[in-house]
Motif scaffolding. Structure first.
Motif, PDB file in Angstrom:
ATOM      1  N   GLN A 257      -1.383  12.976  -7.249  1.00  0.00           N
ATOM      2  CA  GLN A 257      -2.291  11.640  -7.535  1.00  0.00           C
ATOM      3  C   GLN A 257      -2.632  11.093  -6.141  1.00  0.00           C
ATOM      4  O   GLN A 257      -2.005  10.805  -5.460  1.00  0.00           O
ATOM      5  CB  GLN A 257      -1.952  10.755  -8.555  1.00  0.00           C
ATOM      6  CG  GLN A 257      -2.938   9.715  -8.994  1.00  0.00           C
ATOM      7  CD  GLN A 257      -4.013  10.453  -9.564  1.00  0.00           C
ATOM      8  OE1 GLN A 257      -3.835  11.115 -10.595  1.00  0.00           O
ATOM      9  NE2 GLN A 257      -5.349  10.277  -9.133  1.00  0.00           N
ATOM     10  N   LYS A 260      -7.023   5.778  -3.501  1.00  0.00           N
ATOM     11  CA  LYS A 260      -8.489   5.950  -2.747  1.00  0.00           C
ATOM     12  C   LYS A 260      -8.637   7.041  -1.906  1.00  0.00           C
ATOM     13  O   LYS A 260      -7.658   7.191  -0.853  1.00  0.00           O
ATOM     14  CB  LYS A 260      -8.581   4.452  -2.063  1.00  0.00           C
ATOM     15  CG  LYS A 260      -8.485   3.469  -3.002  1.00  0.00           C
ATOM     16  CD  LYS A 260      -9.736   2.970  -3.647  1.00  0.00           C
ATOM     17  CE  LYS A 260      -9.569   2.085  -4.801  1.00  0.00           C
ATOM     18  NZ  LYS A 260      -8.814   0.964  -4.745  1.00  0.00           N
ATOM     19  N   CYS A 309       2.017   3.119  -8.479  1.00  0.00           N
ATOM     20  CA  CYS A 309       0.853   1.898  -8.530  1.00  0.00           C
ATOM     21  C   CYS A 309       0.972   1.043  -9.583  1.00  0.00           C
ATOM     22  O   CYS A 309       1.505   1.068 -10.675  1.00  0.00           O
ATOM     23  CB  CYS A 309      -0.478   2.659  -8.678  1.00  0.00           C
ATOM     24  SG  CYS A 309      -1.823   1.636  -8.365  1.00  0.00           S
ATOM     25  N   SER A 346      -3.635  -0.641   8.833  1.00  0.00           N
ATOM     26  CA  SER A 346      -4.439   0.765   8.628  1.00  0.00           C
ATOM     27  C   SER A 346      -5.563   0.889   9.744  1.00  0.00           C
ATOM     28  O   SER A 346      -6.274  -0.108   9.970  1.00  0.00           O
ATOM     29  CB  SER A 346      -4.790   1.060   7.346  1.00  0.00           C
ATOM     30  OG  SER A 346      -5.528   2.167   7.105  1.00  0.00           O
ATOM     31  N   GLN A 348      -8.235   1.986   8.581  1.00  0.00           N
ATOM     32  CA  GLN A 348      -9.241   1.466   7.532  1.00  0.00           C
ATOM     33  C   GLN A 348      -9.617   0.234   7.900  1.00  0.00           C
ATOM     34  O   GLN A 348      -9.093  -0.843   8.051  1.00  0.00           O
ATOM     35  CB  GLN A 348      -8.736   1.329   6.134  1.00  0.00           C
ATOM     36  CG  GLN A 348      -9.619   1.182   5.058  1.00  0.00           C
ATOM     37  CD  GLN A 348      -9.055   1.253   3.613  1.00  0.00           C
ATOM     38  OE1 GLN A 348      -7.756   1.551   3.592  1.00  0.00           O
ATOM     39  NE2 GLN A 348      -9.775   0.644   2.567  1.00  0.00           N
ATOM     40  N   PHE A 353      -6.219  -3.669   0.425  1.00  0.00           N
ATOM     41  CA  PHE A 353      -5.011  -2.815   0.705  1.00  0.00           C
ATOM     42  C   PHE A 353      -5.024  -2.077   2.207  1.00  0.00           C
ATOM     43  O   PHE A 353      -4.381  -1.064   2.368  1.00  0.00           O
ATOM     44  CB  PHE A 353      -4.732  -1.770  -0.185  1.00  0.00           C
ATOM     45  CG  PHE A 353      -4.707  -2.459  -1.701  1.00  0.00           C
ATOM     46  CD1 PHE A 353      -4.295  -3.506  -1.762  1.00  0.00           C
ATOM     47  CD2 PHE A 353      -5.412  -1.408  -2.592  1.00  0.00           C
ATOM     48  CE1 PHE A 353      -4.536  -4.204  -3.136  1.00  0.00           C
ATOM     49  CE2 PHE A 353      -5.716  -1.916  -4.004  1.00  0.00           C
ATOM     50  CZ  PHE A 353      -5.154  -3.482  -4.018  1.00  0.00           C
ATOM     51  N   ARG A 354      -5.689  -2.734   3.298  1.00  0.00           N
ATOM     52  CA  ARG A 354      -5.547  -2.087   4.587  1.00  0.00           C
ATOM     53  C   ARG A 354      -4.402  -2.317   5.220  1.00  0.00           C
ATOM     54  O   ARG A 354      -4.066  -1.958   6.253  1.00  0.00           O
ATOM     55  CB  ARG A 354      -6.889  -2.885   5.332  1.00  0.00           C
ATOM     56  CG  ARG A 354      -8.207  -2.227   4.875  1.00  0.00           C
ATOM     57  CD  ARG A 354      -9.241  -2.982   5.500  1.00  0.00           C
ATOM     58  NE  ARG A 354      -9.335  -4.060   5.257  1.00  0.00           N
ATOM     59  CZ  ARG A 354      -9.845  -5.160   5.737  1.00  0.00           C
ATOM     60  NH1 ARG A 354     -10.384  -5.026   7.079  1.00  0.00           N
ATOM     61  NH2 ARG A 354     -10.166  -6.322   5.146  1.00  0.00           N
ATOM     62  N   ASP A 382      -6.624  12.645   2.547  1.00  0.00           N
ATOM     63  CA  ASP A 382      -6.721  11.622   1.225  1.00  0.00           C
ATOM     64  C   ASP A 382      -5.317  10.881   0.976  1.00  0.00           C
ATOM     65  O   ASP A 382      -5.206   9.895   0.499  1.00  0.00           O
ATOM     66  CB  ASP A 382      -6.980  12.451  -0.053  1.00  0.00           C
ATOM     67  CG  ASP A 382      -8.397  12.575   0.032  1.00  0.00           C
ATOM     68  OD1 ASP A 382      -9.298  11.845   0.985  1.00  0.00           O
ATOM     69  OD2 ASP A 382      -8.820  13.425  -0.456  1.00  0.00           O
ATOM     70  N   HIS A 383      -4.288  11.559   1.647  1.00  0.00           N
ATOM     71  CA  HIS A 383      -2.835  11.102   1.507  1.00  0.00           C
ATOM     72  C   HIS A 383      -2.515  10.482   2.776  1.00  0.00           C
ATOM     73  O   HIS A 383      -1.199   9.803   2.751  1.00  0.00           O
ATOM     74  CB  HIS A 383      -1.783  12.203   1.118  1.00  0.00           C
ATOM     75  CG  HIS A 383      -1.803  12.462  -0.421  1.00  0.00           C
ATOM     76  ND1 HIS A 383      -1.682  11.452  -1.419  1.00  0.00           N
ATOM     77  CD2 HIS A 383      -1.919  13.713  -1.027  1.00  0.00           C
ATOM     78  CE1 HIS A 383      -1.749  12.077  -2.885  1.00  0.00           C
ATOM     79  NE2 HIS A 383      -1.886  13.185  -2.428  1.00  0.00           N
ATOM     80  N   GLY A 396       2.935   1.223  -4.984  1.00  0.00           N
ATOM     81  CA  GLY A 396       2.317   2.107  -4.014  1.00  0.00           C
ATOM     82  C   GLY A 396       1.613   1.207  -3.186  1.00  0.00           C
ATOM     83  O   GLY A 396       1.348   1.612  -1.868  1.00  0.00           O
ATOM     84  N   VAL A 397       1.086   0.005  -3.479  1.00  0.00           N
ATOM     85  CA  VAL A 397       0.333  -0.741  -2.529  1.00  0.00           C
ATOM     86  C   VAL A 397       0.823  -0.992  -1.290  1.00  0.00           C
ATOM     87  O   VAL A 397       0.149  -1.347  -0.268  1.00  0.00           O
ATOM     88  CB  VAL A 397      -0.471  -1.945  -3.388  1.00  0.00           C
ATOM     89  CG1 VAL A 397       0.901  -2.740  -3.801  1.00  0.00           C
ATOM     90  CG2 VAL A 397      -1.142  -2.841  -2.302  1.00  0.00           C
ATOM     91  N   TRP A 402      -3.079   5.848   6.627  1.00  0.00           N
ATOM     92  CA  TRP A 402      -3.858   5.947   7.968  1.00  0.00           C
ATOM     93  C   TRP A 402      -3.287   4.649   8.660  1.00  0.00           C
ATOM     94  O   TRP A 402      -4.327   3.907   9.317  1.00  0.00           O
ATOM     95  CB  TRP A 402      -5.327   5.743   7.296  1.00  0.00           C
ATOM     96  CG  TRP A 402      -5.886   6.566   6.425  1.00  0.00           C
ATOM     97  CD1 TRP A 402      -6.062   8.140   6.306  1.00  0.00           C
ATOM     98  CD2 TRP A 402      -6.220   6.433   4.938  1.00  0.00           C
ATOM     99  NE1 TRP A 402      -6.321   8.517   5.172  1.00  0.00           N
ATOM    100  CE2 TRP A 402      -6.741   7.511   4.438  1.00  0.00           C
ATOM    101  CE3 TRP A 402      -6.287   4.816   4.580  1.00  0.00           C
ATOM    102  CZ2 TRP A 402      -7.083   7.579   3.251  1.00  0.00           C
ATOM    103  CZ3 TRP A 402      -7.024   5.145   3.210  1.00  0.00           C
ATOM    104  CH2 TRP A 402      -7.351   6.213   2.414  1.00  0.00           C
TER     105      TRP A 402
END
Ligand code: MTE
Ligand code: MO
Length: 411
Positions: A257, A260, A309, A346, A348, A353-354, A382-383, A396-397, A402
């Motif tokens: 899964q 984002k 999550c 991150s 991002q 959630f950066r 994506d992971h 998970g958060v 990245w």
């Protein structure tokens, strides 16, 4: 006027022969147990988010004494958050039919006149406003968050957290007042009459037992179409109601899964290539900049950990491989056995959630990694390619993808 059966304030307006103390009591006792579990797992989930770590994790200012119970979230057992959040979300969704049936069973009282017969009665009705309003608020915000409909103003965490305290305070008062009656209603074979029993019963279309089966069947259906999001493979596909359940997460080592995607987070491959990307690690001994090739040359370790999550979906254990967080702490001047908190940021640039802060006990755990590989392969974009955080038992958060910057030091 009070006895005009065309008006909802008249007892004769409500004609279902199903309503009565016993029907309400059965549903009430199911909710008593279920909502208590929701409240406890909810508070526990909030603690797992490490909300007292500034500057990022705390989205709930001025929680004051409501945060009295917060504790250092453990890293054992490694499936702790997966279990807690699976129970919280799955049970919450399963209880929706019971809640609706319970509200339906007592709706005549909403319209009862006079609005208050005494001061005590007035106070009780105000507490019911908090109870019913709180229940609807908690279930609606919870479902919206799980369905990824972020329509409410502000962050989900404070809304759901404050709402839970208001709701649960009213819930405890209500349970204390009503429990003796509810238990009596279930013990006595012959039902006592009260204001819920209609004086003008219409012909029944379903027996009371049938109605309870209908509610229970609804709950079972919701359970069966939700619970699969906690498992992999075919089971996951049974989670038709879950936005992260029914879809196909793909196959191969990175085929589990994704929350984002890199595209959604605006991660540009030009920034993640070997030439461009550097991990910036800072501590008292200074700042170190590392390329991915350099990181891959460190002593690498493996750990089998899930992603779990807050929205109630999780994966089974995946095999992550990377550099231990405690080794990165040692690199910038700390003792690997006694590392501090770390603030992770991150690449991002937009969206939630950066960044996230991890507690010292999470950094110290030898299974906590800055992962470069998963299940024997490079992380997929994506992971979190080039590198992501993975911590045992954490929501998970906190597993930032990245990663670009890690700042060690007590927060
Ligand atoms: N940079 C960044 N990291 C992030 C997120 C994000 O949106 N951005 N989402 C987090 C959340 S909420 C979860 S549940 C996990 C999901 O990881 P996965 O997509 O690899 O399953 O990543 C976490 N890391
Ligand atoms: Mo998440």
């Amino acid at each position: 006027m009070r006895d005009d059966p065309r008006l909802p304030s008249s007892p004769g307006f409500w004609r279902s022969p199903l309503r009565g103390p016993r029907f309400t009591s059965v549903l009430g006792l199911v909710l008593l147990v279920g909502i208590t579990v929701l409240f406890v797992t909810g508070l526990v989930s909030y603690a797992a988010y490490n909300p007292d770590l500034s500057p990022v994790n705390d989205k709930t200012p001025d929680k004051g004494i409501l945060g009295f119970y917060l504790f250092a979230w453990p890293t054992n057992p490694h499936w702790l958050y997966r279990l807690n959040q699976g129970v919280h979300v799955t049970l919450g969704i399963t209880l929706i039919p019971v809640l609706l049936a319970k509200l339906w069973s007592v709706i005549p009282r909403l319209f009862a006149l006079p609005p208050a017969r005494s001061l005590a009665h007035a106070l009780e009705r105000i507490s019911l406003l908090l109870l019913v309003g709180g229940a609807l608020f908690e279930f609606v915000t919870g479902v919206l968050n799980v369905q990824l409909d972020y329509v409410f103003p502000g962050s989900f965490y404070p809304l759901h957290f404050y709402g839970a305290w208001v709701f649960f305070a009213a819930f405890v008062a209500h349970a204390l007042l009503k429990m003796p009656t509810a238990l009596r209603n279930l013990r006595h074979l012959r039902e006592e009459r009260n204001d819920l029993v209609t004086p003008r019963p219409a012909a029944p279309t379903v027996s009371r037992r049938g109605a309870l089966w209908f509610v229970g069947g609804g709950s079972l259906l919701l359970f069966a179409t939700t619970v699969g999001q906690n498992f992999d493979g075919l089971l996951r596909r049974t989670a038709l109601l879950a936005p992260h359940g029914g879809g196909d997460p793909g196959s191969g080592p990175n085929g589990f899964q994704i929350n984002k995607t890199a595209a959604y987070a605006g991660i540009d491959t030009a920034e993640t290539g070997e030439e461009a990307w550097r991990l910036v690690v800072t501590g008292p001994a200074g700042t170190v900049r590392l390329s991915r090739d350099q990181l891959a040359g460190f002593v690498l370790h493996s750990s089998a950990l899930p992603i779990a999550c807050v929205e109630g979906w999780s994966t089974s254990d995946q095999w992550w491989r990377g550099v231990r967080l405690r080794d990165l702490a040692a690199l910038v001047g700390y003792d690997a056995d006694d590392p501090p908190d770390v603030f992770v940021e991150s690449l991002q640039r937009r969206g939630a959630f950066r960044s996230a802060a991890l507690r010292a006990n999470q950094v110290a755990d030898p299974r906590s990694l800055l992962a470069l590989y998963v299940n024997g392969e490079e992380l997929s974009p994506d992971h979190g390619y080039p590198a992501r955080i993975i911590v045992p038992a954490a929501p998970g958060v906190l597993n930032t993808k990245w990663v670009a910057r890690m700042t060690f030091g007590d927060l």
